[in-house]
Design a protein around this motif. Structure first.
Motif, PDB file in Angstrom:
ATOM      1  N   ILE A  64       0.842  -1.201   0.000  1.00 12.85           N
ATOM      2  CA  ILE A  64       0.000   0.000   0.000  1.00 12.85           C
ATOM      3  C   ILE A  64       0.879   1.254   0.000  1.00 12.85           C
ATOM      4  O   ILE A  64       0.617   2.208  -0.727  1.00 12.85           O
ATOM      5  N   TYR A  65       1.944   1.206   0.819  1.00 14.85           N
ATOM      6  CA  TYR A  65       2.865   2.349   0.850  1.00 14.85           C
ATOM      7  C   TYR A  65       3.491   2.584  -0.524  1.00 14.85           C
ATOM      8  O   TYR A  65       3.599   3.732  -0.986  1.00 14.85           O
ATOM      9  N   GLN A  66       3.908   1.514  -1.193  1.00 15.69           N
ATOM     10  CA  GLN A  66       4.535   1.660  -2.502  1.00 15.69           C
ATOM     11  C   GLN A  66       3.587   2.288  -3.511  1.00 15.69           C
ATOM     12  O   GLN A  66       3.992   3.116  -4.330  1.00 15.69           O
ATOM     13  N   ILE A  67       2.322   1.875  -3.463  1.00 17.11           N
ATOM     14  CA  ILE A  67       1.324   2.454  -4.370  1.00 17.11           C
ATOM     15  C   ILE A  67       1.167   3.947  -4.093  1.00 17.11           C
ATOM     16  O   ILE A  67       1.195   4.782  -5.003  1.00 17.11           O
ATOM     17  N   VAL A  68       1.010   4.274  -2.811  1.00 18.64           N
ATOM     18  CA  VAL A  68       0.827   5.673  -2.419  1.00 18.64           C
ATOM     19  C   VAL A  68       2.063   6.502  -2.788  1.00 18.64           C
ATOM     20  O   VAL A  68       1.945   7.614  -3.314  1.00 18.64           O
ATOM     21  N   ASP A  69       3.246   5.961  -2.522  1.00 17.24           N
ATOM     22  CA  ASP A  69       4.481   6.677  -2.830  1.00 17.24           C
ATOM     23  C   ASP A  69       4.589   6.964  -4.326  1.00 17.24           C
ATOM     24  O   ASP A  69       5.010   8.060  -4.735  1.00 17.24           O
ATOM     25  N   TYR A  70       4.206   5.988  -5.146  1.00 13.48           N
ATOM     26  CA  TYR A  70       4.268   6.189  -6.592  1.00 13.48           C
ATOM     27  C   TYR A  70       3.285   7.274  -7.039  1.00 13.48           C
ATOM     28  O   TYR A  70       3.629   8.145  -7.854  1.00 13.48           O
ATOM     29  N   VAL A  71       2.074   7.227  -6.498  1.00  9.35           N
ATOM     30  CA  VAL A  71       1.062   8.223  -6.858  1.00  9.35           C
ATOM     31  C   VAL A  71       1.520   9.615  -6.455  1.00  9.35           C
ATOM     32  O   VAL A  71       1.472  10.563  -7.245  1.00  9.35           O
ATOM     33  N   LYS A 111      -6.008  17.409  -3.665  1.00  5.63           N
ATOM     34  CA  LYS A 111      -5.696  16.671  -4.893  1.00  5.63           C
ATOM     35  C   LYS A 111      -4.989  15.358  -4.567  1.00  5.63           C
ATOM     36  O   LYS A 111      -5.319  14.305  -5.121  1.00  5.63           O
ATOM     37  N   VAL A 112      -4.009  15.418  -3.656  1.00  7.01           N
ATOM     38  CA  VAL A 112      -3.284  14.206  -3.247  1.00  7.01           C
ATOM     39  C   VAL A 112      -4.241  13.196  -2.629  1.00  7.01           C
ATOM     40  O   VAL A 112      -4.206  12.001  -2.942  1.00  7.01           O
ATOM     41  N   GLN A 113      -5.098  13.677  -1.752  1.00  4.53           N
ATOM     42  CA  GLN A 113      -6.051  12.803  -1.073  1.00  4.53           C
ATOM     43  C   GLN A 113      -6.932  12.063  -2.065  1.00  4.53           C
ATOM     44  O   GLN A 113      -7.114  10.844  -1.984  1.00  4.53           O
ATOM     45  N   GLN A 114      -7.486  12.781  -3.035  1.00 10.24           N
ATOM     46  CA  GLN A 114      -8.391  12.162  -4.004  1.00 10.24           C
ATOM     47  C   GLN A 114      -7.659  11.160  -4.896  1.00 10.24           C
ATOM     48  O   GLN A 114      -8.161  10.064  -5.163  1.00 10.24           O
ATOM     49  N   LYS A 115      -6.472  11.534  -5.364  1.00 14.47           N
ATOM     50  CA  LYS A 115      -5.721  10.641  -6.259  1.00 14.47           C
ATOM     51  C   LYS A 115      -5.291   9.366  -5.539  1.00 14.47           C
ATOM     52  O   LYS A 115      -5.326   8.277  -6.102  1.00 14.47           O
ATOM     53  N   VAL A 116      -4.870   9.492  -4.293  1.00  9.31           N
ATOM     54  CA  VAL A 116      -4.457   8.316  -3.523  1.00  9.31           C
ATOM     55  C   VAL A 116      -5.646   7.387  -3.297  1.00  9.31           C
ATOM     56  O   VAL A 116      -5.548   6.164  -3.475  1.00  9.31           O
ATOM     57  N   ILE A 117      -6.783   7.948  -2.907  1.00  7.37           N
ATOM     58  CA  ILE A 117      -7.983   7.128  -2.686  1.00  7.37           C
ATOM     59  C   ILE A 117      -8.377   6.397  -3.960  1.00  7.37           C
ATOM     60  O   ILE A 117      -8.631   5.182  -3.948  1.00  7.37           O
TER      61      ILE A 117
END
Length: 285
Positions: A192-199, A241-247
């Motif tokens: 999950i961290y890797q996905i979030v970090d990439y986004v 923007k970060v919040q929406q893209k991560v979700i």
């Protein structure tokens, strides 16, 4: 109350065709894998597809737990339906469910080979065996909140009305439970961290993640993270923007429901090129 059984071996496509069978008989209520379903809504019960083992799934589908059975019986008394369609893998299973829920005797039984061709049944069995996919006869938005971490895929069923015209007659959800034939699966916190970090790394104005914490719960995940932002950005707008893209990305890739995503702008940095320009300006003066 009229009680109809829909019988067929596991994986032959009963849940996929349940809405059609019920509609043809003027029935609005369906009992399938531990759930009481009315139209496109889950009224009561819990899904056997959420169980971690095959044995647990069977027990859930048979309503062996008293609280589970009482929940569904209460809902049936409240709605008092004219008819109920019960799905089961055998005549005995359908009759056992009816008895367990204190329903009238099953007066009619429909068998899968009466509503599906041999080719369709074989195709459904292959999909179950090779991909571990199961169908729940309700729309994905109806079950998503209860199926965090399961792989979900919406399925819309259309009927041809005429040349080039189609009518939506039902929505279903394809899930891959943990007890599927492919074995169990786990999505680690680090993934999950890797996905979030990439986004986050691909969003202009964000420098890096300085702290990341995730908690996994049955209903979904809770994320907290601190960000280092680039000086000059609109902080409040950027965080939204970060919040929406991560979700969007985490839910799309993992099917996990994000219950909470708290983001803190911890510090600011100058971009390297801006810092260099600033030094050059100082020296020239």
């Amino acid at each position: 109350m009229r009680v109809v059984g829909f019988v067929g071996p596991s994986g032959t496509g009963k849940s996929h065709r349940a809405v059609w069978v019920a509609r043809e008989r003027g029935i609005d209520f369906i009992i399938d894998d531990g759930l009481l379903i009315r139209g496109a809504q889950i009224i009561a019960g819990k899904s056997a597809k959420k169980e971690k083992t095959k044995i647990g799934s069977i027990k859930c589908a048979l309503f062996t737990d008293d609280d589970h059975a009482d929940d569904v019986k209460t809902a049936i008394r409240q709605y008092n339906p004219e008819g109920i369609l019960i799905l089961g893998t055998s005549d005995g299973m359908v009759e056992a469910i009816a008895k367990r829920l204190e329903l009238p005797e099953v007066t009619e039984k429909v068998y899968i080979h009466q509503v599906a061709t041999e080719f369709e049944i074989k195709q459904a069995l292959t999909t179950r065996r090779e991909q571990g996919k199961h169908v729940i006869p309700v729309p994905t938005f109806e079950i998503k909140k209860d199926f965090s971490g399961y792989f979900l895929d919406p399925l819309q069923i259309f009927r041809r009305k005429g040349k080039g015209r189609f009518q939506l007659i039902g929505e279903k959800s394809v899930v891959r439970p943990t007890f599927s034939y492919l074995g169990n699966y786990t999505i680690s916190d680090y993934t999950i961290y890797q996905i979030v970090d990439y986004v986050v790394s691909n969003i202009e104005g964000v420098n890096k993640i300085s702290r990341f914490r995730v908690e996994n719960h049955p209903e979904g995940i809770y994320i907290e993270m601190d960000l280092v932002l680039v000086y000059g950005c609109q902080i409040r707008e950027l965080l939204r923007k970060v919040q929406q893209k991560v979700i969007d990305e985490v839910e799309k890739l993992t099917a996990l429901n994000i219950q909470s995503l708290n983001i803190t702008a911890k510090s600011l940095v100058l971009e390297p090129n801006k810092a260099l320009d600033s030094k050059r300006g100082d020296s020239s003066s």
